[in-house]
Design a protein around this motif. Structure first.
Motif, PDB file in Angstrom:
ATOM      1  N   ASN A   1      22.641 -36.496  67.546  1.00  0.00           N
ATOM      2  CA  ASN A   1      22.479 -37.370  68.705  1.00  0.00           C
ATOM      3  C   ASN A   1      22.317 -38.823  68.267  1.00  0.00           C
ATOM      4  N   TYR A   2      21.495 -39.066  67.247  1.00  0.00           N
ATOM      5  CA  TYR A   2      21.329 -40.434  66.747  1.00  0.00           C
ATOM      6  C   TYR A   2      22.646 -40.996  66.211  1.00  0.00           C
ATOM      7  N   GLU A   3      23.458 -40.149  65.595  1.00  0.00           N
ATOM      8  CA  GLU A   3      24.701 -40.623  64.993  1.00  0.00           C
ATOM      9  C   GLU A   3      25.734 -41.015  66.038  1.00  0.00           C
ATOM     10  N   ARG A   4      25.483 -40.754  67.293  1.00  0.00           N
ATOM     11  CA  ARG A   4      26.345 -41.260  68.359  1.00  0.00           C
ATOM     12  C   ARG A   4      26.045 -42.732  68.653  1.00  0.00           C
ATOM     13  N   PHE A   5      24.930 -43.219  68.145  1.00  0.00           N
ATOM     14  CA  PHE A   5      24.528 -44.596  68.382  1.00  0.00           C
ATOM     15  C   PHE A   5      24.530 -45.448  67.109  1.00  0.00           C
ATOM     16  N   LEU A   6      24.395 -44.817  65.957  1.00  0.00           N
ATOM     17  CA  LEU A   6      24.226 -45.530  64.688  1.00  0.00           C
ATOM     18  C   LEU A   6      25.032 -44.850  63.594  1.00  0.00           C
ATOM     19  N   PRO A   7      25.412 -45.593  62.542  1.00  0.00           N
ATOM     20  CA  PRO A   7      25.985 -44.944  61.355  1.00  0.00           C
ATOM     21  C   PRO A   7      24.965 -43.983  60.746  1.00  0.00           C
ATOM     22  N   PRO A   8      25.410 -42.919  60.109  1.00  0.00           N
ATOM     23  CA  PRO A   8      24.480 -41.899  59.601  1.00  0.00           C
ATOM     24  C   PRO A   8      23.500 -42.414  58.559  1.00  0.00           C
ATOM     25  N   GLU A   9      23.888 -43.430  57.788  1.00  0.00           N
ATOM     26  CA  GLU A   9      22.996 -43.948  56.755  1.00  0.00           C
ATOM     27  C   GLU A   9      22.021 -44.986  57.284  1.00  0.00           C
ATOM     28  N   ALA A  10      22.117 -45.330  58.566  1.00  0.00           N
ATOM     29  CA  ALA A  10      21.286 -46.402  59.130  1.00  0.00           C
ATOM     30  C   ALA A  10      19.856 -45.962  59.404  1.00  0.00           C
ATOM     31  N   PHE A  11      19.570 -44.665  59.306  1.00  0.00           N
ATOM     32  CA  PHE A  11      18.240 -44.160  59.625  1.00  0.00           C
ATOM     33  C   PHE A  11      17.951 -42.947  58.760  1.00  0.00           C
ATOM     34  N   ILE A  12      16.685 -42.568  58.715  1.00  0.00           N
ATOM     35  CA  ILE A  12      16.229 -41.354  58.038  1.00  0.00           C
ATOM     36  C   ILE A  12      15.598 -40.470  59.098  1.00  0.00           C
ATOM     37  N   HIS A  13      16.129 -39.274  59.270  1.00  0.00           N
ATOM     38  CA  HIS A  13      15.616 -38.363  60.289  1.00  0.00           C
ATOM     39  C   HIS A  13      14.589 -37.430  59.654  1.00  0.00           C
ATOM     40  N   VAL A  14      13.480 -37.211  60.339  1.00  0.00           N
ATOM     41  CA  VAL A  14      12.452 -36.338  59.771  1.00  0.00           C
ATOM     42  C   VAL A  14      12.980 -34.924  59.534  1.00  0.00           C
ATOM     43  N   ASP A  15      13.997 -34.516  60.306  1.00  0.00           N
ATOM     44  CA  ASP A  15      14.558 -33.180  60.140  1.00  0.00           C
ATOM     45  C   ASP A  15      15.438 -33.057  58.901  1.00  0.00           C
ATOM     46  N   ASP A  16      15.695 -34.182  58.230  1.00  0.00           N
ATOM     47  CA  ASP A  16      16.492 -34.122  56.997  1.00  0.00           C
ATOM     48  C   ASP A  16      15.740 -33.441  55.865  1.00  0.00           C
ATOM     49  N   PHE A  17      14.451 -33.253  56.044  1.00  0.00           N
ATOM     50  CA  PHE A  17      13.608 -32.744  54.959  1.00  0.00           C
ATOM     51  C   PHE A  17      12.873 -31.499  55.416  1.00  0.00           C
ATOM     52  N   PRO A  18      12.822 -30.474  54.548  1.00  0.00           N
ATOM     53  CA  PRO A  18      12.130 -29.235  54.940  1.00  0.00           C
ATOM     54  C   PRO A  18      10.626 -29.415  55.077  1.00  0.00           C
ATOM     55  N   THR A  19      10.070 -30.421  54.393  1.00  0.00           N
ATOM     56  CA  THR A  19       8.631 -30.663  54.478  1.00  0.00           C
ATOM     57  C   THR A  19       8.372 -32.158  54.614  1.00  0.00           C
ATOM     58  N   VAL A  20       7.232 -32.494  55.180  1.00  0.00           N
ATOM     59  CA  VAL A  20       6.829 -33.897  55.263  1.00  0.00           C
ATOM     60  C   VAL A  20       6.581 -34.454  53.868  1.00  0.00           C
ATOM     61  N   ARG A  21       6.081 -33.635  52.994  1.00  0.00           N
ATOM     62  CA  ARG A  21       5.872 -34.076  51.614  1.00  0.00           C
ATOM     63  C   ARG A  21       7.195 -34.496  50.968  1.00  0.00           C
ATOM     64  N   GLY A  22       8.261 -33.744  51.248  1.00  0.00           N
ATOM     65  CA  GLY A  22       9.572 -34.104  50.714  1.00  0.00           C
ATOM     66  C   GLY A  22      10.046 -35.446  51.245  1.00  0.00           C
ATOM     67  N   LEU A  23       9.793 -35.708  52.523  1.00  0.00           N
ATOM     68  CA  LEU A  23      10.142 -37.008  53.095  1.00  0.00           C
ATOM     69  C   LEU A  23       9.365 -38.123  52.416  1.00  0.00           C
ATOM     70  N   ALA A  24       8.071 -37.925  52.228  1.00  0.00           N
ATOM     71  CA  ALA A  24       7.244 -38.938  51.577  1.00  0.00           C
ATOM     72  C   ALA A  24       7.763 -39.236  50.173  1.00  0.00           C
ATOM     73  N   ARG A  25       8.130 -38.206  49.439  1.00  0.00           N
ATOM     74  CA  ARG A  25       8.673 -38.403  48.096  1.00  0.00           C
ATOM     75  C   ARG A  25       9.975 -39.190  48.138  1.00  0.00           C
ATOM     76  N   TYR A  26      10.799 -38.925  49.140  1.00  0.00           N
ATOM     77  CA  TYR A  26      12.067 -39.647  49.267  1.00  0.00           C
ATOM     78  C   TYR A  26      11.831 -41.135  49.526  1.00  0.00           C
ATOM     79  N   LEU A  27      10.892 -41.448  50.395  1.00  0.00           N
ATOM     80  CA  LEU A  27      10.591 -42.855  50.676  1.00  0.00           C
ATOM     81  C   LEU A  27      10.092 -43.556  49.420  1.00  0.00           C
ATOM     82  N   MET A  28       9.257 -42.907  48.668  1.00  0.00           N
ATOM     83  CA  MET A  28       8.751 -43.497  47.433  1.00  0.00           C
ATOM     84  C   MET A  28       9.871 -43.651  46.401  1.00  0.00           C
TER      85      MET A  28
END
Length: 367
Positions: free
Chosen positions: A283-310
């Motif tokens: 749904n977001y990709e209908r408004f933005l390029p796919p690399e323009a945002f990070i979706h929380v669902d891209d990661f199986p865990t919140v810890r994995g998302l935190a590691r990616y941001l770091m």
């Protein structure tokens, strides 16, 4: 509100849409902006194309604003001056009801009983427009308005009058007050002083976004501003505040189709990478390029998302992948409520002959 049951003559119009999908001049969602700005609207899905059934385009219309949204009075815009939409008269004087071509009714006031619906019988061929920019979770008593309205105006792409919270435009060398050019950060400005920020005004422990925040803050620091955190500095704005951060938590208060609000667009304008919680990535990709945002669902865990941001913080090349797209685009955020009224005016000009009603408002909006 299924596509096959909303309008009595829909099958005919669907055929027209197939034949005329390249004819953006009658596209409700882009009315007043593609032609005004002279730029290409990108990343928005193609909205329904509506036939000008009766009368000629730009014939004069009068729109009655039945209630000012949320009880906050504001002067009505001059659509000709702002958007070059001529022969449009806006009024909030109820005495104009009998000769108004359309009436815009904001859902909140009639749903809460602060205002009644306009009186019946309505004048011949007058259209009632249901306007609502809240999510289904915060839209109550819909069942009372089945078969009442002729047109819908919301953030949903399948509305009769589609006004999203934000647009992206591909740059074509045109600059004016409608668009905000997006810049790719220089090497010296790639890394920002602070990591993650969240500005939230409506804090509820029942919201999925609050649970997400609690989980994320276990692994990385999140600066919180708003009613549940520190106040936004008086000499600043949300966008200026976010400009100091690498990532912004663009977390919606509920998750529904197309419900992507100013939170995302504030982050885009500020040059921060939005971390989004809302509808699906698709749904977001209908408004933005796919690399323009990070979706929380891209990661199986919140810890994995935190590691990616770091990791992005330590890896300039990977960080830049989320920002390089900006050099080709400008953005526009909808102006509440001037843009909505003027877009509705243009839509009514092109839909004078439509007298059918929205029969399944609840089923459609909550789908």
């Amino acid at each position: 509100m299924g596509a096959g049951e909303r309008r009595t003559s829909l099958s005919h119009r669907e055929k027209c849409c197939v034949l005329r999908r390249t004819c953006s001049s009658v596209c409700v969602a882009t009315v007043g902006f593609v032609s005004i700005l002279g730029v290409s609207l990108l990343w928005l899905p193609e909205p329904r194309i509506v036939d000008p059934l009766v009368s000629k385009v730009n014939s004069p219309v009068t729109i009655l604003i039945w209630t000012q949204p949320f009880g906050h009075y504001s002067s009505l815009p001059d659509c000709s001056e702002l958007y070059q939409i001529d022969q449009c008269t806006l009024t909030d004087d109820a005495r104009a009801y009998l000769h108004a071509d359309a009436v815009i009714v904001h859902h909140r006031e009639v749903a809460t009983g602060k205002a009644d619906l306009p009186p019946e019988p309505r004048p011949r061929a007058q259209k009632w427009i249901w306007m609502n920019f809240e999510s289904p979770t915060h839209t109550h008593r819909l069942r009372y308005f089945e078969g009442v309205f002729n047109l819908t105006m919301t953030y949903r792409t399948d509305s009769d009058i589609f006004v999203p919270y934000g647009y992206l435009f591909r740059n074509k060398g045109v600059q004016n007050h409608f668009v905000h050019p997006l810049r790719v950060p220089t090497r010296s400005r790639l890394h920002r002083p602070r990591l993650v920020v969240w500005v939230v005004s409506n804090w509820s422990e029942s919201h999925a976004r609050v649970a997400f925040y609690y989980s994320l803050s276990r692994y990385i620091r999140v600066d919180v501003f708003g009613r549940a955190g520190r106040p936004v500095p008086k000499d600043s704005t949300v966008v200026r505040l976010v400009e100091r951060y690498q990532f912004y938590l663009a977390l919606e208060n509920s998750q529904h189709t197309d419900y992507i609000t100013e939170k995302l667009w504030n982050a885009v304008q500020a040059g921060a990478i939005p971390v989004v919680l809302g509808p699906s990535r698709q749904n977001y990709e209908r408004f933005l390029p796919p690399e323009a945002f990070i979706h929380v669902d891209d990661f199986p865990t919140v810890r994995g998302l935190a590691r990616y941001l770091m990791m992005l913080r330590r890896n300039p090349a990977r960080l830049r992948r989320h920002l390089n797209w900006r050099g080709s685009y400008s953005m526009h955020q909808a102006s509440f409520w001037a843009e909505h009224y003027c877009t509705a005016c243009n839509a009514v000009m092109r839909n004078r002959g439509r007298t059918d009603v929205v029969q399944h408002l609840t089923g459609w909006f909550e789908s």
